[in-house]
Write a protein that holds these residues in place. Structure first.
Motif, PDB file in Angstrom:
ATOM      1  N   GLY A 152       0.816  -1.206   0.000  1.00  0.00           N
ATOM      2  CA  GLY A 152       0.000   0.000   0.000  1.00  0.00           C
ATOM      3  C   GLY A 152       0.852   1.260   0.000  1.00  0.00           C
ATOM      4  N   PRO A 153       0.212   2.418  -0.155  1.00  0.00           N
ATOM      5  CA  PRO A 153       0.955   3.686  -0.243  1.00  0.00           C
ATOM      6  C   PRO A 153       1.715   4.024   1.030  1.00  0.00           C
ATOM      7  N   GLN A 154       1.295   3.511   2.172  1.00  0.00           N
ATOM      8  CA  GLN A 154       1.975   3.809   3.428  1.00  0.00           C
ATOM      9  C   GLN A 154       3.100   2.807   3.739  1.00  0.00           C
ATOM     10  N   ALA A 155       3.187   1.745   2.982  1.00  0.00           N
ATOM     11  CA  ALA A 155       4.189   0.704   3.253  1.00  0.00           C
ATOM     12  C   ALA A 155       5.517   1.067   2.592  1.00  0.00           C
ATOM     13  N   PRO A 156       6.659   0.636   3.171  1.00  0.00           N
ATOM     14  CA  PRO A 156       7.965   0.905   2.543  1.00  0.00           C
ATOM     15  C   PRO A 156       8.091   0.166   1.219  1.00  0.00           C
ATOM     16  N   LYS A 157       8.800   0.794   0.280  1.00  0.00           N
ATOM     17  CA  LYS A 157       9.010   0.186  -1.025  1.00  0.00           C
ATOM     18  C   LYS A 157      10.250  -0.713  -0.980  1.00  0.00           C
ATOM     19  N   PRO A 158      10.214  -1.839  -1.704  1.00  0.00           N
ATOM     20  CA  PRO A 158      11.394  -2.718  -1.719  1.00  0.00           C
ATOM     21  C   PRO A 158      12.617  -1.990  -2.265  1.00  0.00           C
ATOM     22  N   ALA A 159      13.734  -2.099  -1.570  1.00  0.00           N
ATOM     23  CA  ALA A 159      14.994  -1.470  -1.979  1.00  0.00           C
ATOM     24  C   ALA A 159      16.143  -2.310  -1.430  1.00  0.00           C
ATOM     25  N   PRO A 160      17.303  -2.311  -2.122  1.00  0.00           N
ATOM     26  CA  PRO A 160      18.433  -3.116  -1.629  1.00  0.00           C
ATOM     27  C   PRO A 160      18.907  -2.618  -0.263  1.00  0.00           C
ATOM     28  N   VAL A 161      19.175  -3.569   0.624  1.00  0.00           N
ATOM     29  CA  VAL A 161      19.731  -3.270   1.944  1.00  0.00           C
ATOM     30  C   VAL A 161      21.012  -4.076   2.085  1.00  0.00           C
ATOM     31  N   THR A 162      22.142  -3.407   2.203  1.00  0.00           N
ATOM     32  CA  THR A 162      23.439  -4.078   2.302  1.00  0.00           C
ATOM     33  C   THR A 162      23.743  -4.420   3.750  1.00  0.00           C
TER      34      THR A 162
END
Length: 226
Positions: A152-162
């Protein structure tokens, strides 16, 4: 007497000698000569296109062979430059590198921030959504429905985490306990968690209730940095 005949003979001989002397002093004309035909001499190259005959005669010059066509330019194939820097991005994290930690959250129901910890000596990358289900053993089948992804719009978007060695990333896991009163709830003792893009799971002790399928009461959000 025989003197007169001798005088006559001597005079005749003198005439002969005088005539001969005149012939000797005259310059004769050059005798006719034959120009020899050229022939190849040993150690001398013959002219291109001409061959020497044993008899010394020279045949008509033959046409020189046509020059061979120039070779087509070689096609250059693109080759990777060995001096170009290689891709140095860390590889994705695999289950064997990770440890699952309960993190912080509600004791029975509600919201938890669970953690993946890099327990290896190599840096790796996590990205996306974990897979979560409640079971009755570390290798048990899901009881009820697995967690659904919150995009949803309030949820964090998937992004690489090192994750460096001993580094951690977290993800939000939500349970809706109010539904327990509206279903024939089932008790479970394990939470199975699959890191993103992995087929091997980790687990935590998880004494909790869950509604049977097809009701859904579990939600998971994308991994974020700590």
């Amino acid at each position: 007497m025989r003197i007169k005949p001798l005088i006559v003979a001597g005079f005749a001989a003198g005439v002969v000698i005088t005539a001969s002397g005149c012939n000797l002093n005259s310059t004769p004309g050059p005798p006719p000569t034959r120009t020899p035909l050229p022939s190849a001499q040993p150690g001398q190259p013959t002219q291109p296109g001409r061959t020497s005959e044993p008899s010394g005669s020279v045949p008509e010059a033959t046409a020189a062979p046509a020059p061979a066509p120039a070779p087509a330019p070689a096609t250059r194939t693109a080759v990777a430059d060995p001096t170009a820097p290689a891709d140095t991005a860390p590889p994705k994290c695999v289950t064997a590198q990770l440890r699952l930690d309960k993190g912080v959250g509600g004791p029975v129901g509600g919201t938890w921030f669970l953690r993946f910890i890099n327990s290896s000596s190599r840096t790796c990358v996590l990205q996306g959504f974990p897979g979560i289900s409640q079971t009755n053993s570390p290798t048990g089948e899901p009881v009820g429905e697995p967690a659904v992804r919150d995009q949803g719009p309030q949820a964090p978007k998937p992004a690489p985490v090192t994750l460096a060695p001993d580094g951690a990333a977290q993800f939000e896991f939500i349970s809706y306990p109010k539904q327990i009163n509206e279903c024939a709830a089932l008790r479970t003792n394990t939470l199975r968690v699959y890191p993103p893009d992995n087929t091997e799971s980790l687990w935590l002790p998880w004494d909790n209730l869950i509604c049977p399928s097809p009701q859904r009461m579990l939600v998971v959000r994308a991994i974020t940095p700590m």
